[in-house]
Design a protein around this motif. Structure first.
Motif, PDB file in Angstrom:
ATOM      1  N   PHE A 223     -42.309 -24.873  13.509  1.00  0.00           N
ATOM      2  CA  PHE A 223     -42.535 -26.308  13.688  1.00  0.00           C
ATOM      3  C   PHE A 223     -43.980 -26.670  13.327  1.00  0.00           C
ATOM      4  O   PHE A 223     -44.231 -27.600  12.544  1.00  0.00           O
ATOM      5  CB  PHE A 223     -42.220 -26.700  15.137  1.00  0.00           C
ATOM      6  N   THR A 224     -44.924 -25.901  13.866  1.00  0.00           N
ATOM      7  CA  THR A 224     -46.345 -26.133  13.574  1.00  0.00           C
ATOM      8  C   THR A 224     -46.611 -26.016  12.081  1.00  0.00           C
ATOM      9  O   THR A 224     -47.331 -26.824  11.490  1.00  0.00           O
ATOM     10  CB  THR A 224     -47.207 -25.083  14.322  1.00  0.00           C
ATOM     11  N   ARG A 225     -45.997 -25.004  11.460  1.00  0.00           N
ATOM     12  CA  ARG A 225     -46.185 -24.772  10.043  1.00  0.00           C
ATOM     13  C   ARG A 225     -45.621 -25.936   9.234  1.00  0.00           C
ATOM     14  O   ARG A 225     -46.209 -26.376   8.252  1.00  0.00           O
ATOM     15  CB  ARG A 225     -45.451 -23.492   9.675  1.00  0.00           C
ATOM     16  N   ALA A 226     -44.444 -26.436   9.649  1.00  0.00           N
ATOM     17  CA  ALA A 226     -43.811 -27.550   8.942  1.00  0.00           C
ATOM     18  C   ALA A 226     -44.709 -28.789   8.982  1.00  0.00           C
ATOM     19  O   ALA A 226     -44.874 -29.478   7.981  1.00  0.00           O
ATOM     20  CB  ALA A 226     -42.440 -27.856   9.547  1.00  0.00           C
ATOM     21  N   LEU A 227     -45.312 -29.058  10.143  1.00  0.00           N
ATOM     22  CA  LEU A 227     -46.202 -30.228  10.255  1.00  0.00           C
ATOM     23  C   LEU A 227     -47.395 -30.081   9.314  1.00  0.00           C
ATOM     24  O   LEU A 227     -47.791 -31.030   8.631  1.00  0.00           O
ATOM     25  CB  LEU A 227     -46.699 -30.380  11.700  1.00  0.00           C
ATOM     26  N   GLU A 228     -47.936 -28.873   9.266  1.00  0.00           N
ATOM     27  CA  GLU A 228     -49.086 -28.600   8.402  1.00  0.00           C
ATOM     28  C   GLU A 228     -48.700 -28.763   6.917  1.00  0.00           C
ATOM     29  O   GLU A 228     -49.439 -29.363   6.140  1.00  0.00           O
ATOM     30  CB  GLU A 228     -49.593 -27.180   8.706  1.00  0.00           C
ATOM     31  N   LEU A 229     -47.528 -28.252   6.557  1.00  0.00           N
ATOM     32  CA  LEU A 229     -47.076 -28.358   5.164  1.00  0.00           C
ATOM     33  C   LEU A 229     -46.815 -29.814   4.785  1.00  0.00           C
ATOM     34  O   LEU A 229     -47.114 -30.244   3.666  1.00  0.00           O
ATOM     35  CB  LEU A 229     -45.809 -27.518   4.942  1.00  0.00           C
ATOM     36  N   SER A 230     -46.251 -30.568   5.709  1.00  0.00           N
ATOM     37  CA  SER A 230     -45.989 -31.981   5.456  1.00  0.00           C
ATOM     38  C   SER A 230     -47.314 -32.712   5.229  1.00  0.00           C
ATOM     39  O   SER A 230     -47.456 -33.514   4.315  1.00  0.00           O
ATOM     40  CB  SER A 230     -45.238 -32.597   6.635  1.00  0.00           C
ATOM     41  N   ARG A 231     -48.284 -32.397   6.083  1.00  0.00           N
ATOM     42  CA  ARG A 231     -49.596 -33.037   5.974  1.00  0.00           C
ATOM     43  C   ARG A 231     -50.253 -32.678   4.634  1.00  0.00           C
ATOM     44  O   ARG A 231     -50.769 -33.532   3.928  1.00  0.00           O
ATOM     45  CB  ARG A 231     -50.488 -32.565   7.129  1.00  0.00           C
ATOM     46  N   ARG A 232     -50.169 -31.390   4.276  1.00  0.00           N
ATOM     47  CA  ARG A 232     -50.886 -30.926   3.103  1.00  0.00           C
ATOM     48  C   ARG A 232     -50.235 -31.345   1.783  1.00  0.00           C
ATOM     49  O   ARG A 232     -50.912 -31.652   0.824  1.00  0.00           O
ATOM     50  CB  ARG A 232     -50.997 -29.397   3.153  1.00  0.00           C
ATOM     51  N   HIS A 233     -48.888 -31.315   1.741  1.00  0.00           N
ATOM     52  CA  HIS A 233     -48.217 -31.536   0.455  1.00  0.00           C
ATOM     53  C   HIS A 233     -47.428 -32.837   0.369  1.00  0.00           C
ATOM     54  O   HIS A 233     -47.088 -33.288  -0.712  1.00  0.00           O
ATOM     55  CB  HIS A 233     -47.274 -30.367   0.141  1.00  0.00           C
ATOM     56  N   LEU A 234     -47.056 -33.419   1.501  1.00  0.00           N
ATOM     57  CA  LEU A 234     -46.201 -34.606   1.463  1.00  0.00           C
ATOM     58  C   LEU A 234     -46.880 -35.808   2.119  1.00  0.00           C
ATOM     59  O   LEU A 234     -46.217 -36.741   2.573  1.00  0.00           O
ATOM     60  CB  LEU A 234     -44.853 -34.303   2.150  1.00  0.00           C
ATOM     61  N   GLY A 235     -48.182 -35.759   2.190  1.00  0.00           N
ATOM     62  CA  GLY A 235     -48.940 -36.865   2.774  1.00  0.00           C
ATOM     63  C   GLY A 235     -48.588 -37.135   4.232  1.00  0.00           C
ATOM     64  O   GLY A 235     -48.813 -38.238   4.723  1.00  0.00           O
ATOM     65  N   GLY A 236     -48.001 -36.134   4.915  1.00  0.00           N
ATOM     66  CA  GLY A 236     -47.646 -36.278   6.327  1.00  0.00           C
ATOM     67  C   GLY A 236     -46.452 -37.194   6.559  1.00  0.00           C
ATOM     68  O   GLY A 236     -46.140 -37.530   7.700  1.00  0.00           O
ATOM     69  N   ARG A 237     -45.773 -37.598   5.478  1.00  0.00           N
ATOM     70  CA  ARG A 237     -44.678 -38.573   5.636  1.00  0.00           C
ATOM     71  C   ARG A 237     -43.419 -37.957   6.222  1.00  0.00           C
ATOM     72  O   ARG A 237     -42.621 -38.649   6.860  1.00  0.00           O
ATOM     73  CB  ARG A 237     -44.387 -39.243   4.294  1.00  0.00           C
ATOM     74  N   ALA A 238     -43.196 -36.670   5.961  1.00  0.00           N
ATOM     75  CA  ALA A 238     -42.015 -36.016   6.537  1.00  0.00           C
ATOM     76  C   ALA A 238     -42.373 -35.588   7.958  1.00  0.00           C
ATOM     77  O   ALA A 238     -43.299 -34.817   8.165  1.00  0.00           O
ATOM     78  CB  ALA A 238     -41.626 -34.805   5.693  1.00  0.00           C
ATOM     79  N   GLU A 239     -41.648 -36.131   8.942  1.00  0.00           N
ATOM     80  CA  GLU A 239     -41.955 -35.837  10.336  1.00  0.00           C
ATOM     81  C   GLU A 239     -40.763 -35.223  11.040  1.00  0.00           C
ATOM     82  O   GLU A 239     -39.926 -35.940  11.595  1.00  0.00           O
ATOM     83  CB  GLU A 239     -42.378 -37.122  11.054  1.00  0.00           C
TER      84      GLU A 239
ATOM     85  N   PRO B 149     -31.158 -35.444   8.202  1.00  0.00           N
ATOM     86  CA  PRO B 149     -32.128 -36.547   8.177  1.00  0.00           C
ATOM     87  C   PRO B 149     -31.969 -37.516   9.355  1.00  0.00           C
ATOM     88  O   PRO B 149     -32.966 -38.055   9.841  1.00  0.00           O
ATOM     89  CB  PRO B 149     -31.842 -37.246   6.846  1.00  0.00           C
ATOM     90  N   ASP B 150     -30.730 -37.723   9.839  1.00  0.00           N
ATOM     91  CA  ASP B 150     -30.499 -38.668  10.946  1.00  0.00           C
ATOM     92  C   ASP B 150     -31.335 -38.360  12.187  1.00  0.00           C
ATOM     93  O   ASP B 150     -31.863 -39.255  12.825  1.00  0.00           O
ATOM     94  CB  ASP B 150     -29.011 -38.679  11.346  1.00  0.00           C
ATOM     95  N   ASP B 151     -31.411 -37.074  12.547  1.00  0.00           N
ATOM     96  CA  ASP B 151     -32.224 -36.745  13.723  1.00  0.00           C
ATOM     97  C   ASP B 151     -33.460 -35.909  13.356  1.00  0.00           C
ATOM     98  O   ASP B 151     -34.122 -35.358  14.235  1.00  0.00           O
ATOM     99  CB  ASP B 151     -31.385 -36.058  14.808  1.00  0.00           C
ATOM    100  N   ALA B 152     -33.727 -35.805  12.041  1.00  0.00           N
ATOM    101  CA  ALA B 152     -34.940 -35.115  11.546  1.00  0.00           C
ATOM    102  C   ALA B 152     -35.052 -33.664  12.017  1.00  0.00           C
ATOM    103  O   ALA B 152     -36.135 -33.178  12.322  1.00  0.00           O
ATOM    104  CB  ALA B 152     -36.192 -35.897  11.930  1.00  0.00           C
ATOM    105  N   THR B 153     -33.905 -32.980  12.093  1.00  0.00           N
ATOM    106  CA  THR B 153     -33.948 -31.571  12.477  1.00  0.00           C
ATOM    107  C   THR B 153     -33.800 -30.689  11.245  1.00  0.00           C
ATOM    108  O   THR B 153     -33.096 -31.034  10.299  1.00  0.00           O
ATOM    109  CB  THR B 153     -32.823 -31.217  13.471  1.00  0.00           C
ATOM    110  N   ILE B 154     -34.507 -29.563  11.268  1.00  0.00           N
ATOM    111  CA  ILE B 154     -34.475 -28.607  10.164  1.00  0.00           C
ATOM    112  C   ILE B 154     -34.114 -27.238  10.732  1.00  0.00           C
ATOM    113  O   ILE B 154     -34.577 -26.858  11.806  1.00  0.00           O
ATOM    114  CB  ILE B 154     -35.857 -28.550   9.468  1.00  0.00           C
ATOM    115  N   ARG B 155     -33.251 -26.539  10.011  1.00  0.00           N
ATOM    116  CA  ARG B 155     -32.867 -25.201  10.414  1.00  0.00           C
ATOM    117  C   ARG B 155     -33.078 -24.231   9.259  1.00  0.00           C
ATOM    118  O   ARG B 155     -32.813 -24.576   8.111  1.00  0.00           O
ATOM    119  CB  ARG B 155     -31.387 -25.165  10.827  1.00  0.00           C
ATOM    120  N   LEU B 156     -33.585 -23.042   9.564  1.00  0.00           N
ATOM    121  CA  LEU B 156     -33.771 -22.018   8.538  1.00  0.00           C
ATOM    122  C   LEU B 156     -32.921 -20.806   8.876  1.00  0.00           C
ATOM    123  O   LEU B 156     -32.807 -20.428  10.045  1.00  0.00           O
ATOM    124  CB  LEU B 156     -35.233 -21.556   8.462  1.00  0.00           C
ATOM    125  N   SER B 157     -32.342 -20.205   7.847  1.00  0.00           N
ATOM    126  CA  SER B 157     -31.537 -19.005   8.044  1.00  0.00           C
ATOM    127  C   SER B 157     -32.432 -17.832   8.430  1.00  0.00           C
ATOM    128  O   SER B 157     -33.495 -17.614   7.835  1.00  0.00           O
ATOM    129  CB  SER B 157     -30.797 -18.674   6.758  1.00  0.00           C
TER     130      SER B 157
END
Ligand SMILES: [Zn+2]
Length: 168
Positions: free
Chosen positions: A49-65, A84-92
């Protein structure tokens, strides 16, 4: 000097000239570094989760939350998915142990889906802001091909492509 895992053992390589005390100190240091390295390779849900926030900030202008990011082990045909409806992400969990830049790519890919659903040119332009996107896609395709898995990155269309190619 180094420490690495060999099956269920840890092998520590040290020069023979060290004193017993130095040896013990180095072993402790090397084991700690090994543990840190392994932790980076096997991040927890919170780490993801922390990594995703950092990646969003660095590469997507923080728009993906994302609201949550977590590992799942029931995704046999996908590396990742998002709702996208509840903004949840899952990784295998199959991604565990892969290089961090590959994991980051899958996170960026799913984060980008929070902003753009399909795989159109806009989507790829967004994902392309992550510098190693192409390299990571190649890596994952290679893994899937080697394992003879019909693995698509996430969505049904990619999966269908993979099934078609497996079916010939
Ligand atoms: Zn996708």
């Amino acid at each position: 000097m180094s420490a690495y895992r060999d099956g269920d053992k840890v092998v520590v390589l040290l020069p023979s000239r060290l004193s017993k005390a130095e040896e013990e100190q180095w072993i402790a240091t090397l084991l700690q570094r090994l543990a840190e390295r392994e932790r980076r390779r096997r991040p927890s849900d919170d780490d993801l989760f922390t990594r995703a926030l950092e990646l969003s900030r660095r590469h997507l202008g923080g728009r993906a939350e994302p609201a949550s990011v977590r590992w799942v082990d029931n995704q046999h045909a996908r590396w990742g998915s998002c709702t996208p409806d509840d903004a949840t992400i899952r990784l295998s969990t199959r991604l565990r142990g892969m290089p961090p830049w590959v994991l980051d790519y899958v996170l960026v890919h799913e984060l980008a889906h929070l902003l753009i659903p399909g795989h159109g040119p806009d989507f790829w332009a967004l994902v392309g802001r992550y510098p190693k996107a192409e390299r990571a896609r190649g890596y994952l395709e290679g893994v899937a091909a080697t394992a003879h898995l019909p693995l698509g990155l996430d969505d049904a269309d990619e999966l269908d492509d993979a099934r078609r190619s497996v079916a010939g």
